[in-house]
Design a protein around this motif. Sequence first.
Motif, mmCIF file in Angstrom:
data_model
loop_
_atom_site.group_PDB
_atom_site.id
_atom_site.type_symbol
_atom_site.label_atom_id
_atom_site.label_comp_id
_atom_site.label_asym_id
_atom_site.label_seq_id
_atom_site.Cartn_x
_atom_site.Cartn_y
_atom_site.Cartn_z
ATOM 1 N N GLU A 16 0.850 -1.199 0.000
ATOM 2 C CA GLU A 16 0.000 0.000 0.000
ATOM 3 C C GLU A 16 0.882 1.245 0.000
ATOM 4 O OE1 GLU A 16 -2.633 -0.413 3.324
ATOM 5 O OE2 GLU A 16 -3.754 -2.055 2.394
ATOM 6 N N TRP A 17 1.646 1.377 -1.074
ATOM 7 C CA TRP A 17 2.566 2.500 -1.227
ATOM 8 C C TRP A 17 1.983 3.518 -2.189
ATOM 9 C CZ3 TRP A 17 7.233 -1.202 -2.320
ATOM 10 C CH2 TRP A 17 7.713 -1.725 -1.101
ATOM 11 N N GLU A 18 2.215 4.767 -1.912
ATOM 12 C CA GLU A 18 1.840 5.842 -2.813
ATOM 13 C C GLU A 18 3.089 6.632 -3.197
ATOM 14 O OE1 GLU A 18 -0.906 6.409 -4.271
ATOM 15 O OE2 GLU A 18 -2.190 4.964 -3.202
ATOM 16 N N PRO A 19 3.426 6.660 -4.477
ATOM 17 C CA PRO A 19 2.755 5.968 -5.574
ATOM 18 C C PRO A 19 3.091 4.477 -5.589
ATOM 19 C CG PRO A 19 4.704 7.070 -6.397
ATOM 20 C CD PRO A 19 4.578 7.460 -4.937
ATOM 21 N N SER A 20 2.255 3.704 -6.239
ATOM 22 C CA SER A 20 2.506 2.277 -6.371
ATOM 23 C C SER A 20 3.727 2.040 -7.242
ATOM 24 C CB SER A 20 1.285 1.589 -6.999
ATOM 25 O OG SER A 20 1.591 0.235 -7.322
ATOM 26 N N LEU A 21 4.492 1.008 -6.913
ATOM 27 C CA LEU A 21 5.659 0.641 -7.710
ATOM 28 C C LEU A 21 5.420 -0.624 -8.524
ATOM 29 C CD1 LEU A 21 8.552 1.414 -5.194
ATOM 30 C CD2 LEU A 21 7.615 2.869 -7.006
ATOM 31 N N HIS A 22 4.178 -1.085 -8.567
ATOM 32 C CA HIS A 22 3.856 -2.225 -9.431
ATOM 33 C C HIS A 22 3.821 -1.737 -10.872
ATOM 34 C CE1 HIS A 22 1.192 -5.366 -11.263
ATOM 35 N NE2 HIS A 22 2.061 -6.111 -10.612
ATOM 36 N N TRP A 23 4.356 -2.518 -11.779
ATOM 37 C CA TRP A 23 4.558 -2.045 -13.146
ATOM 38 C C TRP A 23 3.282 -1.619 -13.845
ATOM 39 C CZ3 TRP A 23 2.752 -4.369 -17.666
ATOM 40 C CH2 TRP A 23 2.234 -5.674 -17.547
ATOM 41 N N LYS A 24 2.168 -2.278 -13.552
ATOM 42 C CA LYS A 24 0.925 -1.910 -14.218
ATOM 43 C C LYS A 24 0.393 -0.553 -13.764
ATOM 44 C CE LYS A 24 -0.853 -6.512 -15.363
ATOM 45 N NZ LYS A 24 -1.995 -7.458 -15.199
ATOM 46 N N SER A 25 0.854 -0.088 -12.611
ATOM 47 C CA SER A 25 0.370 1.174 -12.059
ATOM 48 C C SER A 25 1.273 2.353 -12.406
ATOM 49 C CB SER A 25 0.252 1.072 -10.531
ATOM 50 O OG SER A 25 -0.635 0.047 -10.151
ATOM 51 N N MET A 26 2.437 2.091 -12.967
ATOM 52 C CA MET A 26 3.396 3.154 -13.238
ATOM 53 C C MET A 26 3.251 3.692 -14.658
ATOM 54 S SD MET A 26 6.764 1.610 -11.292
ATOM 55 C CE MET A 26 7.741 3.100 -11.583
ATOM 56 N N PRO A 27 3.458 4.986 -14.834
ATOM 57 C CA PRO A 27 3.325 5.569 -16.177
ATOM 58 C C PRO A 27 4.420 5.069 -17.111
ATOM 59 C CG PRO A 27 4.216 7.177 -14.635
ATOM 60 C CD PRO A 27 3.804 5.991 -13.807
ATOM 61 N N THR A 28 4.095 5.004 -18.386
ATOM 62 C CA THR A 28 5.046 4.623 -19.419
ATOM 63 C C THR A 28 5.638 5.872 -20.043
ATOM 64 O OG1 THR A 28 3.827 2.591 -19.921
ATOM 65 C CG2 THR A 28 5.324 3.405 -21.617
ATOM 66 N N GLU A 29 6.945 5.905 -20.158
ATOM 67 C CA GLU A 29 7.617 7.078 -20.699
ATOM 68 C C GLU A 29 7.239 7.314 -22.157
ATOM 69 O OE1 GLU A 29 12.145 7.491 -21.525
ATOM 70 O OE2 GLU A 29 11.810 7.917 -19.396
ATOM 71 N N PHE A 30 6.866 8.571 -22.475
ATOM 72 C CA PHE A 30 6.460 8.958 -23.825
ATOM 73 C C PHE A 30 5.332 8.075 -24.348
ATOM 74 C CE2 PHE A 30 11.111 10.288 -24.115
ATOM 75 C CZ PHE A 30 10.838 11.608 -23.786
ATOM 76 N N SER A 31 4.295 7.914 -23.551
ATOM 77 C CA SER A 31 3.193 7.022 -23.929
ATOM 78 C C SER A 31 2.121 7.726 -24.750
ATOM 79 C CB SER A 31 2.545 6.443 -22.671
ATOM 80 O OG SER A 31 2.001 7.487 -21.874
#
Length: 256
Positions: free
Chosen positions: A211-226
């Motif tokens: 329960e971390w903010e921000p989440s460090l799970h890959w599905k929750s992290m933004p993609t660079e230049f998306s």
Amino acid sequence: MVGPSRPQFVLFGSSIVQFSFSNGGWGANLADIYARKADILVRGYSGWNSRRALAVLEKVFPKDAALQPSLIIVYFGGNDSMGAHPSGLGPHVPLPEYVENMRMIATYLKDLSDTTRIVFLSTPPVDEALIKKNQSQFLSDLVRTNEICGKYSEALIELCREMDLKVIDLWTAMQKRDDWLTSVFTDGIHLSAEGSQIVTEEILKTLKEAEWEPSLHWKSMPTEFSEDSPYDLVLSDGKRTFNPSDWSFHRKIQWE
């Protein structure tokens, strides 16, 4: 340093970390999964124990660094848990000292920043028969048993519970496989691709549940230049584009 700046995930430990990009390793898995999301940095030192790690901690993780890691995954214990060599040499660290070393490492890393998250990996099991088959004469005098590994694993887990830190019980996770003795090692100690897959799955599970903010799970992290580009393919409905940044989903669909 190249940009744009991304979150940094640092893998800190002994040979299981140093070799984590070999043989389908878990470090390489994380680098693939977190492509365009985070940089995976390896600080692995084959043969090291918690005593030596503690001695260089400030050099590996300087407190005055302009950028602190978003995540540090720590593994020491396999070398510490080896029995003392008759010569007095070797990496053995008595269990009480190991626990205190890991406590000091954890305390130091927790103080790096308010946003640095930490995950410890416990000592994995070993295949004693395969170790003996591959040992040199010097190493043959070192005692390395699965039972002792289990004691160091449990001691670290208890410490992390006490300090409210995330810890992954590799000793138990790997032995859940019926064929663990023949599948998860290359030499009885270091991990095969199958062993690394277990480590990867356990790490992703831990990051997803944290329960971390921000989440460090890959599905929750933004993609660079998306963002969509004028060069993206327009789909048949004429309204949507196929953004190449979404390729990550197809490549990583096996991971949760």
